[in-house]
Design a protein around this motif. Structure first.
Motif, PDB file in Angstrom:
ATOM      1  N   ASP A  65       0.736  -1.298   0.046  1.00 42.22           N
ATOM      2  CA  ASP A  65       0.115   0.084  -0.003  1.00 42.22           C
ATOM      3  C   ASP A  65       0.887   1.177  -0.108  1.00 42.22           C
ATOM      4  O   ASP A  65       2.019   1.232   0.559  1.00 42.22           O
ATOM      5  CB  ASP A  65      -0.892   0.036   1.236  1.00 42.22           C
ATOM      6  CG  ASP A  65      -2.060  -1.167   1.253  1.00 42.22           C
ATOM      7  OD1 ASP A  65      -2.948  -0.892   0.671  1.00 42.22           O
ATOM      8  OD2 ASP A  65      -1.570  -2.339   1.437  1.00 42.22           O
TER       9      ASP A  65
ATOM     10  N   ARG B 147      -2.328  -4.350  -9.266  1.00 42.90           N
ATOM     11  CA  ARG B 147      -2.765  -5.282  -8.148  1.00 42.90           C
ATOM     12  C   ARG B 147      -3.419  -6.846  -8.965  1.00 42.90           C
ATOM     13  O   ARG B 147      -4.146  -6.286  -9.758  1.00 42.90           O
ATOM     14  CB  ARG B 147      -3.590  -5.123  -6.843  1.00 42.90           C
ATOM     15  CG  ARG B 147      -2.835  -4.352  -6.034  1.00 42.90           C
ATOM     16  CD  ARG B 147      -3.648  -4.543  -4.743  1.00 42.90           C
ATOM     17  NE  ARG B 147      -3.314  -3.448  -3.786  1.00 42.90           N
ATOM     18  CZ  ARG B 147      -2.178  -3.376  -3.027  1.00 42.90           C
ATOM     19  NH1 ARG B 147      -1.595  -4.508  -3.045  1.00 42.90           N
ATOM     20  NH2 ARG B 147      -2.181  -2.542  -2.135  1.00 42.90           N
TER      21      ARG B 147
ATOM     22  N   GLU C 269      -7.652   2.150   5.911  1.00 43.53           N
ATOM     23  CA  GLU C 269      -8.395   0.580   5.542  1.00 43.53           C
ATOM     24  C   GLU C 269      -7.650  -0.536   6.325  1.00 43.53           C
ATOM     25  O   GLU C 269      -6.396  -0.411   6.776  1.00 43.53           O
ATOM     26  CB  GLU C 269      -8.179   0.462   3.817  1.00 43.53           C
ATOM     27  CG  GLU C 269      -9.164   1.298   3.109  1.00 43.53           C
ATOM     28  CD  GLU C 269      -9.263   0.628   1.875  1.00 43.53           C
ATOM     29  OE1 GLU C 269      -8.613  -0.322   1.390  1.00 43.53           O
ATOM     30  OE2 GLU C 269     -10.353   1.137   1.159  1.00 43.53           O
TER      31      GLU C 269
ATOM     32  N   GLU D 146      -3.707  -1.679   6.395  1.00 40.05           N
ATOM     33  CA  GLU D 146      -2.766  -0.382   6.203  1.00 40.05           C
ATOM     34  C   GLU D 146      -2.228  -0.216   7.546  1.00 40.05           C
ATOM     35  O   GLU D 146      -2.361   0.564   8.335  1.00 40.05           O
ATOM     36  CB  GLU D 146      -3.488   0.722   5.775  1.00 40.05           C
ATOM     37  CG  GLU D 146      -4.050   0.734   4.386  1.00 40.05           C
ATOM     38  CD  GLU D 146      -4.582   1.995   3.569  1.00 40.05           C
ATOM     39  OE1 GLU D 146      -4.720   2.840   4.350  1.00 40.05           O
ATOM     40  OE2 GLU D 146      -4.494   1.749   2.343  1.00 40.05           O
TER      41      GLU D 146
HETATM   42 MG    MG Z   1      -4.858   0.630  -0.343  1.00 39.66          MG
END
Ligand code: MG
Ligand code: FDM
Length: 207
Positions: free
Chosen positions: A12, A95, A146, A149
């Protein structure tokens, strides 16, 4: 000739989204037919569930079920992606399977088990893995909004991503200290030889 399947992977906040956007702008400028698919693809029925899972920490789903949803989210759009590739479209993935395996295995699920539901999906021709030498991404703006994270968890994910470094299509790219333009330049250089179309068949993920 078919289009190339290119994946951009990374932890991330390593700049994946910024870079895929830059890449798209460049492909557009050069009139190269292209398409971006961002996984998780949050606008499908399954994608909506995944979005709730990621954004609402009270949404309690067991790790295996969550994992299978992420995989199902790839399977539900793969026919469309294959068709695009056949038509000569360059497909960029923000991703893909690698994130699927790395994030779930980092929770303690078995690595091979994590790969199993993705077996049979097409393998990218090139996977660019954006990474930091240091765990700098944890201090970046926006980090922490999120599920996942969390610096400590990201370290585990980073470690598991290393399992893929022996794959022939895996291209790690260190972004420490580089500007957005510099990273874009490096990505563009890696992509060059895939843009003119490919005549070999797609490989698939296997055991
Ligand atoms: Mg993300
Ligand atoms: N993620 C993403 C997974 O756990 N499994 C997957 O299969 C995929 C594609 O979802 F933390 C995780 C990785 C990340 C989160 O992704 C949301 P984006 O790229 O930040 O939207």
């Amino acid at each position: 000739m078919r289009g190339a399947l290119i994946a951009i992977e990374g932890l991330d906040r390593t700049g994946k989204t910024t870079q895929t956007e830059r890449l798209l702008a460049k492909l557009k400028e050069l009139n190269i037919t292209h398409k971006l698919v961002k996984f998780p693809k949050r606008d499908t029925q399954i994608g909506k569930l995944i979005n709730t899972y990621l954004t609402e920490k009270s949404f309690d789903l067991n790790d295996q079920a969550a994992h299978l949803l992420f995989s199902a989210n790839r399977w539900e759009v793969i026919e469309e992606i294959k068709k695009d590739l056949q038509d000569g479209t360059v497909v960029i993935l923000d991703r893909y399977v690698y994130s699927g395996v790395a994030y779930s295995a980092a929770k303690g699920l078995d690595f091979q088990w994590c790969l199993s539901p993705d077996i049979g999906l097409p393998k990218p021709d090139l996977t660019i893995f954006l990474k930091f030498r240091q765990s700098e991404n944890a201090s970046r703006a926006g980090f922490g909004d999120e599920r996942y994270e969390v610096a400590e968890f990201q370290e585990k994910v980073k470690h598991i991503f290393e399992n893929f470094s022996t794959n022939s299509e895996w291209s790690p790219l260190y972004v420490d200290g580089l500007s957005i333009d510099q990273v874009h330049g490096k990505i563009w250089a890696l992509l060059q030889k895939y843009l003119g179309g490919l005549d070999n068949g797609l490989q698939v993920f296997s055991i």
